[in-house]
Design an enzyme around this catalytic site. Structure first.
Site, mmCIF file in Angstrom:
data_model
loop_
_atom_site.group_PDB
_atom_site.id
_atom_site.type_symbol
_atom_site.label_atom_id
_atom_site.label_comp_id
_atom_site.label_asym_id
_atom_site.label_seq_id
_atom_site.Cartn_x
_atom_site.Cartn_y
_atom_site.Cartn_z
ATOM 1 N N MET A 1 7.506 -3.376 5.449
ATOM 2 C CA MET A 1 6.775 -3.718 4.396
ATOM 3 C C MET A 1 6.819 -2.994 3.279
ATOM 4 S SD MET A 1 3.218 -4.781 6.494
ATOM 5 C CE MET A 1 2.311 -3.256 6.580
ATOM 6 N N GLY A 2 8.013 -2.540 3.194
ATOM 7 C CA GLY A 2 8.165 -1.464 1.949
ATOM 8 C C GLY A 2 7.593 -0.210 2.029
ATOM 9 N N LEU B 1 9.072 2.470 1.603
ATOM 10 C CA LEU B 1 10.161 2.987 2.572
ATOM 11 C C LEU B 1 10.156 4.610 2.749
ATOM 12 C CD1 LEU B 1 13.055 0.456 1.870
ATOM 13 C CD2 LEU B 1 11.242 0.429 3.637
ATOM 14 N N HIS B 2 10.271 5.164 3.619
ATOM 15 C CA HIS B 2 10.213 6.591 3.869
ATOM 16 C C HIS B 2 11.386 7.003 4.865
ATOM 17 C CE1 HIS B 2 8.227 5.627 7.543
ATOM 18 N NE2 HIS B 2 6.963 5.486 6.816
ATOM 19 N N GLU B 3 11.545 8.175 5.166
ATOM 20 C CA GLU B 3 12.378 8.764 6.027
ATOM 21 C C GLU B 3 12.484 8.048 7.442
ATOM 22 O OE1 GLU B 3 15.935 10.372 6.615
ATOM 23 O OE2 GLU B 3 14.897 10.659 4.639
ATOM 24 N N GLY B 4 11.282 7.260 7.937
ATOM 25 C CA GLY B 4 11.202 6.996 9.202
ATOM 26 C C GLY B 4 12.074 5.466 8.961
ATOM 27 N N HIS B 5 11.617 4.776 7.921
ATOM 28 C CA HIS B 5 12.582 3.682 7.511
ATOM 29 C C HIS B 5 13.916 3.749 7.712
ATOM 30 C CE1 HIS B 5 8.547 2.370 6.034
ATOM 31 N NE2 HIS B 5 8.844 1.365 7.011
ATOM 32 N N SER C 1 3.763 5.161 5.662
ATOM 33 C CA SER C 1 3.684 4.677 3.830
ATOM 34 C C SER C 1 2.133 5.041 3.765
ATOM 35 C CB SER C 1 3.940 3.188 3.964
ATOM 36 O OG SER C 1 5.129 2.784 4.374
ATOM 37 N N ARG C 2 1.242 5.003 4.515
ATOM 38 C CA ARG C 2 -0.275 5.364 4.261
ATOM 39 C C ARG C 2 -0.327 6.993 3.907
ATOM 40 N NH1 ARG C 2 -1.272 0.996 7.787
ATOM 41 N NH2 ARG C 2 -2.179 -1.064 6.796
HETATM 42 O O1 PAF Z 1 5.859 -2.214 11.029
HETATM 43 C C1 PAF Z 1 5.658 -2.880 10.160
HETATM 44 O O2 PAF Z 1 5.876 -2.393 8.926
HETATM 45 C C2 PAF Z 1 5.098 -4.194 10.018
HETATM 46 O O3 PAF Z 1 4.020 -4.367 10.971
HETATM 47 C C3 PAF Z 1 6.429 -5.377 10.326
HETATM 48 C C4 PAF Z 1 6.989 -5.279 11.574
HETATM 49 C C5 PAF Z 1 7.316 -5.188 9.170
HETATM 50 C C6 PAF Z 1 5.641 -6.541 10.258
HETATM 51 O O4 PAF Z 1 4.998 -7.099 9.128
#
Ligand code: PAF
Length: 291
Positions: free
Chosen positions: A40-41, A43-47, A196-197
């Site tokens: 869901m954008g 983005l951080h180091e986990g992504h 992200s929160r």
């Molecule tokens: O984990 C997330 O960021 C969301 O739940 C996902 C898997 C992208 C679905 O919107």
């Protein structure tokens, strides 16, 4: 060309479904193994760790950036969820991503959209009990993303333990031909799980938020010291969490790793799992425990 254009010259950013299908089709006809990292954008180091795992395993890496309205409740943070596309694209580019799919809401949910996917049972407990409809929204959008991108492999974080359990079950039950990889939770040096929160936390809340990962480690210590009584462990976790008046616990307990059922007593591998509000910010975390 500006510096940012040069830096992103290999990253395709696509907003519509036919273009995604064309790019994926071209990659597949070259024999590429396709990886998808749904996000869901914000983005951080986990992504980024998911993107690196995708880069290692796949020839073509797609990332979706879509703040999915159907997984937010009416009083949740859909509108204020952090969005910074330019920063996210730079991060994807640095991670060697090939394609970012960034659809508008009507591209995913057309006017008369009326089909939802529900993974029964697993979706009603824990997060599902606190956030009714959340996993219906997650399962629906993830299946849509899988149908649009048709990845061979998709990458999720263990931080959302229930989410990855539900998505694995969805693929199993509906014969979705996507391999699901679950990558470890990435933490700050002091143990706070990246989210992200976390940007919502003020310095005092940020300090207090550490109690989530501490409560998980407390559960691990108790289990590994031989404690098997889950109500007793749960009580100790709650005491630790509620030591600060800023924390309101939704749940803090031990569950079975696959059924997600809350345990009464520990007899094998289990998962300590917690959700709590720190000030106004709702955070989750978990830790797999081997006795
Ligand atoms: O984990 C997330 O960021 C969301 O739940 C996902 C898997 C992208 C679905 O919107």
């Amino acid at each position: 060309l500006s510096a940012s254009t040069i830096a992103r010259q290999n990253l395709m950013v696509v907003e519509n479904i036919p273009s995604v299908r064309a790019e994926i089709g071209a990659a597949r006809s070259r024999g590429a193994r396709i990886g998808l990292v749904p996000t869901m954008g914000a983005l951080h180091e986990g992504h980024l760790s998911l993107m690196r795992a995708a880069r290692r395993e796949c020839d073509f890496v797609a990332v979706s950036i879509f703040v999915n309205p159907t997984q937010f409740g009416p009083n949740e943070d859909y509108l204020k969820y952090p969005r910074d596309l330019a920063r996210d694209l730079a991060a994807c580019d640095t991670a060697g991503v090939d394609l970012v799919f960034h659809p508008a809401v009507p591209t995913i949910y057309h006017d008369d959209f009326n089909t939802f996917v529900t993974v029964e049972g697993l979706s009603n407990v824990l997060e599902g009990a606190c956030r009714p409809g959340h996993f219906r929204g997650v399962a629906t959008v993830v299946l849509k993303l899988f149908n649009i991108v048709t990845p061979d492999v998709a990458f999720f974080g263990q931080k959302d333990y229930q989410q990855q359990t539900i998505i694995r079950r969805l693929c199993h039950d509906l014969n979705v031909p996507v391999d699901i990889r679950v990558c470890p939770t990435i933490r700050e040096a002091d143990g706070l799980a990246l989210s992200s929160r976390n940007v919502y936390l003020n310095p005092e809340e940020r300090r207090v938020a550490l109690s989530l990962s501490r409560s998980l480690h407390l559960a691990q210590e108790l289990v590994q010291a031989g404690q098997t009584d889950v109500p007793r462990i749960r009580q100790r976790m709650h005491e630790l969490l509620t030591a600060s008046p800023l924390v309101q616990v939704d749940y803090a307990t031990l569950i079975h790793p696959e059924s997600l059922d809350e345990l009464v007593s520990v007899s094998g591998r289990c998962v300590a799992i917690v959700a709590a509000r720190v000030g106004q910010t709702r955070l989750i975390d978990n830790l797999v425990i081997d006795p």
